[in-house]
Scaffold this active site. Structure first.
Site, PDB file in Angstrom:
ATOM      1  CG  ASN B 159      -1.924   1.082   1.239  1.00 58.13           C
ATOM      2  OD1 ASN B 159      -2.325   1.567   0.175  1.00 58.13           O
ATOM      3  ND2 ASN B 159      -2.350   1.506   2.419  1.00 58.13           N
ATOM      4  CE  LYS B 160      -0.113   4.075   4.786  1.00 55.78           C
ATOM      5  NZ  LYS B 160       0.281   4.586   6.092  1.00 55.78           N
ATOM      6  CG  LEU B 465     -21.355 -41.616  59.655  1.00 54.66           C
ATOM      7  CD1 LEU B 465     -21.951 -41.204  60.985  1.00 54.66           C
ATOM      8  CD2 LEU B 465     -20.140 -40.751  59.314  1.00 54.66           C
ATOM      9  CB  SER B 538     -18.893 -43.365  48.999  1.00 53.91           C
ATOM     10  OG  SER B 538     -19.971 -44.143  49.451  1.00 53.91           O
TER      11      SER B 538
END
Lengths: 264, 639
Positions: B159-160, B465, B538
Site C-alpha cells: 500500500n501507499k 458412616l 463414600s
C-alpha cells in the site's frame, strides 16, 4: 449444506455451548424477526423444547401487533415466558439524547431482571451487519457487574472456543446469530415457515424493517408485501436496516454509549 | 389480528445467499492502511449504504481532519479519537463471483488477541505492507500467526505506493522480502499487489500510475481466494456437547467436525473406547432424519444401548477413531500478560473436552516478529512456542496434520482464553498406549443371564458412616440373593483398598479415584448380569454422583443412616478409638465430613431394626425398581 444450513448449524452449536457451560440462562425475546429466528433455532437445538426462560423486557411501548404475537406464540411454542417491566423515564441518564434516553429504559429494565433472577447468561439476537459497534462483538461477550461492555478489553475468542466464566455477579451475553445478515434472517424465516408480525410487510407504501418501541421507530418507504419481495428489496436497497431507529442517529456516538452501558 | 404463517419452502433464495461466501481477514502493521483499504473496497464495489459517505465526511470535518476512510470501520469513539483499530470487526461486500465477509483486524501489538480472534475465522487473508516502511516486525508476526492459525491463502498488498512515486523497484524489493518470509513458513502468497488505497489505484482498477504492474487488482485477488475446504472426506469426528433427556429419548448432541454419519453406523466413543451403533438421527420439527449427515451439521443421535458417555467425548467410526492420550505436543501462541512457564498448571480445551494439564517442557520459544529463538523456560506474551503438555485425564484428539478441526486447542487461565495452538503429536515420549481400543463384548446377551439369575444386573451402593452396618448388611444381602439363585458379588471398600486401590490415599482426589474405580468394576459386573454390592463410606456427594453416572440406570443407592453415636459405640474395626486418640487424621465420622445423600433409593437405620428386616427392605426396593423379578421376590417373601 447450503448457506442457510451452515448458519443454522453454527447457531445451534453456540446455543448448545451456552446451555452446557452456563448455569442460569435466559433468552431475550424482543418479538422481532431476529429473536423469532433465534427461538426457532433454540427449539431445533433442544429438539422442540426451549430449556430456559424467554425474557421479554417490556417498555410498555411496543406495537399492539407485537403484544398479540407474544401472547399467542409464547403459548404455542410452550415458552417459559417472563415479562419484565422497565423503570420510568426519569430514572434514566438525562444527558442522553431523547430517543436514546427512551431506549435506555430497556437497559435499566434488563438490569432489574438480571438482579431479580441472577442469570449468568443472556442470549441475545443481535447481528454484526446491523450496526458498527455490534460488528465488533464476541459470540460470548462478558459484561461487567452493571451490565457494561468493556470494548477495550474483550477476551480472545477463536475456533469456536468461547470464554464462559463470568466473574461473580456479572453475566455473559451470548450471540447465536451474530454471523447472520438481514437477508439471511428473511430467507430462513421463509424456508422454515416461521411466523412474522405483519408490520414488516408494506402497507400504504411503507413497512417496518426493524421493530422497536412505537415512539422511536419509523417505517421506511417500501412496496414489499411478501418475504420474497422483501428479499428482492434487500438485494437492491442501500438504506441501512436501522434507518428507522431514531436513537441511532441523534449523535455520532449515541448508540455506542448505550451499548457500552449495557444496551443490546 | 392476523399472524403471517408462510408456507415452508426449501427453494434457493432469490437474494444470492447461495453464492459462495469467503471470509477474508485483513492484517498488517499498524498504520499500514488496513481500514483505509476496507473503506475503499466497499466504496469501489458499491457496497456503502446511502448516506454513509456523507456521514464520514461530516465526522472528518467535525474533527478538522482530511477525509478518513477508516472511520467507516473504526466505529468506536476511542478508535476515532486515537486513529487506531482496537477490535476486530466484520463487514460484507460482493465481488462479481462471491460474497465476501471482510474481517478487519487491529495491527497494534497490544491488540494481537483481537487480530487472532478475527483471523481464526478466515478462509484467506490479505497482508498489507506500507511501501515506504516495508516489512515490519508486526508484518512478520502476522504472517507467522496466519500460518499457525491454518490460514493458507494469503494475498499480499503493498500500500501507499504514492509515497514511493509508484516505484517498481521498491515494489519488487518488498515483494521479494515478504514472499521469502511467507514461503519459509510454508505459505505461498497467491498474489502481491501494488496499490494506493487512499486514491484507489490497484484496488478495483488498474490506473496509469501503476501501469508497469500486470497482476490482479485487490478485488481480482479476493475473487481468486477459495471458500473453506470441505471436511466431509476426513474420518468422522463428533465431539459430544451434551446428552439431553428432555423426553424418553436420550439424545447425544454435537456438531460433526469432519466426516459423516447415519443411522446403523457402528461407532466408538473415545477416550473410553466404548462401542455402540447409531439407532436414529434425531431432529426437529421432523424426526428422525434419514440419509447421511455431513461435516458442519449440528446433530443429535440416539444409540442402540445405554452407555455412559459425557461432554468432551469424541465419537468416531470403528477402526478410524481419534487417539486417546494424556500427553500432547503442541505449537502455541501465547496472549496472556504473564509468560507461560514450565511446570505451570493450565486448563486445556480440546473440542468440547476440558482438562487440567501441566506444561512438562517448553521446547521452543520465539518472537515471531524478530524470529529470534529465546530461552526455553517461558513463552512471553505475543510469542509462540512448542510445548509438551501432560493431561490430568485422557482426551481424544488428532494431530493437526490429520484433522485440522480436532487437532487444535486453547489454553484457559482464570476463566479466560490465554493462548491456543495446534496439536503436533500425541503420546510423545511415552510408552505406547493402545490405539483404537475396541472393547470385546461378552458372548452372552443380558437376557440369557437374567433368565438364569432371575434378576437384572445392578450396582447396590451402600453408603454411610464407618460402623453404620454397611458390610454386615452387604454380606447378609449377598447370602440372601445367592440363596435365591442369584449372582451377587460383594465389593467392600476396605478390601479394594488392600489391593486394586492400594496406591490411593485419603486426599479428596484419591477418595474420588477410589470411588471411580469401585464404580467401574461394579458397573462392569452389573453389565454382565451380576448384582454388585458395594459397601463403601463414600462420604462425598459429588463422588457418589460420579459413580451413579458411571453405572447409569443400574445404580441403586442405599443410605445406611445409623446415627454417629451408635456407630462409635460399635466401632468394629477400632477406627473410632484410634481417631479419637489422633491416630487417624482423615477418618470420616469424627471430623463430621460425611455428606448424607438426598436422591437415594432407600434409607436404613440399623440402630432400630434387625439385619434380616433391613435385608428385606433392600430386596423390596430391588423388586419395585425392576432389578429382581416377581417369582424371586415372592420366594423371598415366604422365607
Amino acid at each position: 449444506m447450503d448457506h442457510l444450513d451452515e448458519l443454522e448449524a453454527q447457531s445451534i452449536y453456540i446455543l448448545r455451548e451456552a446451555f452446557a457451560r452456563l448455569k442460569k440462562l435466559a433468552l431475550l425475546w424482543s418479538l422481532g424477526k431476529d429473536s423469532n429466528v433465534m427461538i426457532w433455532l433454540a427449539r431445533k437445538a433442544f429438539f422442540g423444547r426451549v430449556p430456559f426462560p424467554a425474557l421479554h423486557v417490556d417498555t410498555g411501548k411496543k406495537f399492539p401487533e407485537m403484544y398479540a404475537f407474544r401472547d399467542r406464540f409464547g403459548k404455542e411454542w410452550d415458552l417459559d415466558l417472563r415479562v419484565e417491566p422497565c423503570p420510568p423515564i426519569d430514572s434514566v441518564d438525562p444527558t442522553l439524547p431523547p430517543a436514546a434516553r427512551s431506549a435506555a429504559r430497556k437497559t435499566e429494565g434488563l438490569k432489574l431482571a438480571l438482579t431479580k433472577y441472577g442469570f449468568d447468561g443472556l442470549i441475545a439476537g443481535i447481528r454484526r451487519d446491523e450496526e458498527a459497534t455490534r460488528a465488533k462483538e464476541r459470540v460470548f461477550s462478558p459484561r461487567g457487574l452493571e451490565g457494561e461492555w468493556d470494548v477495550r478489553d474483550q477476551p480472545p475468542e477463536f475456533w469456536d472456543h468461547f470464554n464462559a466464566s463470568p466473574p461473580q455477579g456479572a453475566h455473559l451475553r451470548i450471540h447465536p446469530i451474530l454471523h447472520w445478515t438481514e437477508a439471511d434472517i428473511w430467507a430462513y424465516t421463509k424456508r422454515e415457515g416461521i411466523p412474522i408480525i405483519p408490520l414488516y410487510l408494506a402497507k400504504d407504501g411503507k413497512r417496518y424493517r426493524s421493530l422497536g418501541d412505537q415512539d422511536i421507530t419509523n417505517p421506511v418507504a417500501s412496496t414489499a408485501s411478501s418475504i420474497d419481495e422483501i428479499l428482492d428489496e434487500l438485494e437492491n436497497t442501500k438504506i441501512p436496516e436501522r434507518a428507522g431507529r431514531a436513537l441511532d442517529h441523534e449523535t455520532e456516538d449515541a448508540f455506542e454509549r448505550l451499548r457500552v452501558a449495557g444496551y443490546l | 389480528m392476523n399472524m403471517i404463517l408462510p408456507t415452508a419452502s426449501i427453494s434457493a433464495t432469490p437474494n444470492g445467499t447461495t453464492r459462495p461466501q469467503v471470509r477474508i481477514v485483513i492484517v498488517g502493521h499498524v498504520d499500514h492502511g488496513k481500514s483505509t483499504l476496507v473503506g475503499r473496497l466497499l466504496h469501489e464495489t458499491g457496497s456503502l449504504p446511502d448516506g454513509k459517505l456523507e456521514m464520514l465526511k461530516a465526522v472528518s470535518a467535525r474533527r478538522g481532519m482530511p477525509f478518513e476512510w477508516s472511520f467507516l470501520l473504526d466505529a468506536l469513539q476511542t478508535e476515532r479519537d486515537q486513529g487506531i483499530t482496537i477490535d476486530t470487526t466484520q463487514i460484507r461486500f460482493r465481488t462479481r463471483s462471491r460474497d465476501v465477509v471482510l474481517i478487519d483486524a487491529p495491527g497494534h501489538a497490544e491488540f494481537l488477541r483481537n487480530m487472532i480472534t478475527g483471523a481464526s475465522q478466515a478462509d484467506g487473508a490479505v497482508l498489507i505492507i506500507d511501501a515506504l516502511e516495508g516489512v515490519r516486525s508486526q508484518t512478520r508476526r502476522h504472517g507467522y500467526l496466519l500460518h499457525l492459525l491454518g490460514v493458507k491463502q494469503v494475498a499480499v498488498v503493498v500500500n501507499k505506493m504514492d509515497r514511493v512515486d509508484f516505484s517498481a523497484d521498491r515494489f519488487k524489493e518488498i515483494s521479494d522480502e515478504i514472499s521469502a518470509h511467507l514461503i519459509g513458513l510454508g505459505v505461498t502468497p497467491t498474489a502481491v499487489v501494488p496499490i494506493s488505497a487512499r486514491d484507489g489505484d490497484g484496488v478495483a482498477e488498474h490506473t496509469p500510475r501503476i501501469g508497469w504492474y500486470k497482476g490482479p487488482t485487490v478485488v481480482e485477488a479476493l475473487d481468486a481466494l477459495e471458500p473453506a475446504p470441505q471436511l466431509a472426506e476426513l474420518p468422522l469426528r463428533l465431539p459430544v456437547q451434551a446428552i439431553y433427556k428432555f423426553d424418553d429419548r436420550r439424545i447425544v448432541a454435537g456438531r460433526i467436525e469432519s466426516g459423516s454419519l447415519k443411522a446403523g453406523d457402528e461407532i466408538v466413543i473415545m477416550p473410553t473406547g466404548k462401542i455402540a451403533k447409531i439407532k436414529t438421527v434425531e431432529s426437529w420439527p421432523v424426526t428422525p432424519v434419514h440419509g447421511p449427515q455431513g461435516a458442519g451439521r449440528s446433530v443429535g443421535i440416539t444409540l442402540d444401548r445405554e452407555l455412559f458417555l459425557e461432554r468432551g467425548d469424541v465419537i468416531g467410526h470403528s477402526g478410524q477413531s481419534p487417539r486417546d492420550t494424556r500427553r500432547i505436543r503442541a505449537r502455541i501462541f501465547w496472549l496472556h500478560d504473564k509468560p507461560l512457564t514450565t511446570g505451570e498448571q493450565i486448563l486445556i480445551r480440546l473440542g468440547t473436552r476440558e482438562s487440567r494439564a501441566t506444561v512438562v517442557a517448553i521446547e521452543k520459544a520465539i518472537d515471531p516478529g524478530a524470529l529470534s529463538n529465546e530461552e526455553n523456560t517461558a513463552i512471553a506474551r505475543n510469542h509462540v512456542g512448542e510445548i509438551d503438555i501432560s493431561l490430568a485425564q485422557p482426551v481424544a484428539t488428532d494431530p493437526y496434520t490429520d484433522n485440522p478441526r480436532t487437532g487444535r486447542l486453547v489454553i484457559e487461565v482464570n476463566g479466560r482464553i490465554a493462548g491456543g495452538g495446534l496439536v503436533l503429536s500425541v503420546d510423545a515420549g511415552r510408552p505406547a498406549v493402545p490405539i483404537d481400543i475396541v472393547p470385546v463384548e461378552s458372548a452372552l446377551r443380558p437376557d440369557e443371564r437374567s433368565a438364569r439369575y432371575h434378576h437384572n444386573g445392578a450396582v447396590i451402593w451402600l453408603t454411610g458412616l464407618p460402623g453404620s452396618g454397611k458390610s454386615t448388611l452387604a454380606r447378609a444381602l449377598e447370602r440372601r440373593l445367592f440363596g435365591n439363585g442369584g449372582s451377587p458379588i460383594l465389593l467392600d471398600g476396605d478390601t479394594f483398598r488392600a489391593g486394586l486401590n492400594s496406591d490411593l490415599g485419603f486426599s479428596p482426589q484419591d477418595r474420588a479415584e477410589n470411588i471411580r474405580r469401585l464404580a467401574e468394576v461394579a458397573t462392569h459386573l452389573a453389565r454382565n448380569g451380576h448384582i454388585a454390592i458395594v459397601a463403601a463410606v463414600s462420604p462425598s456427594t459429588a463422588d457418589r454422583a460420579a459413580a451413579r453416572r458411571i453405572a447409569d440406570s443400574a445404580f441403586r443407592e442405599v443410605y445406611v443412616a445409623t446415627p454417629a453415636e451408635v456407630c462409635e459405640t460399635r466401632d468394629p474395626k477400632g477406627h473410632y478409638a484410634k481417631a479419637r486418640s489422633g491416630g487417624l487424621p482423615s477418618f470420616t465420622g469424627i471430623t463430621n465430613d460425611y455428606q448424607p445423600p438426598t436422591g437415594n433409593e432407600l434409607t436404613i437405620d440399623t440402630s432400630n431394626r434387625s439385619v434380616s428386616d433391613a435385608t428385606d427392605a433392600i430386596e423390596r426396593m430391588l423388586a419395585t425398581t425392576g432389578i429382581l423379578f416377581d417369582e424371586l421376590t415372592d420366594l423371598a417373601a415366604n422365607i
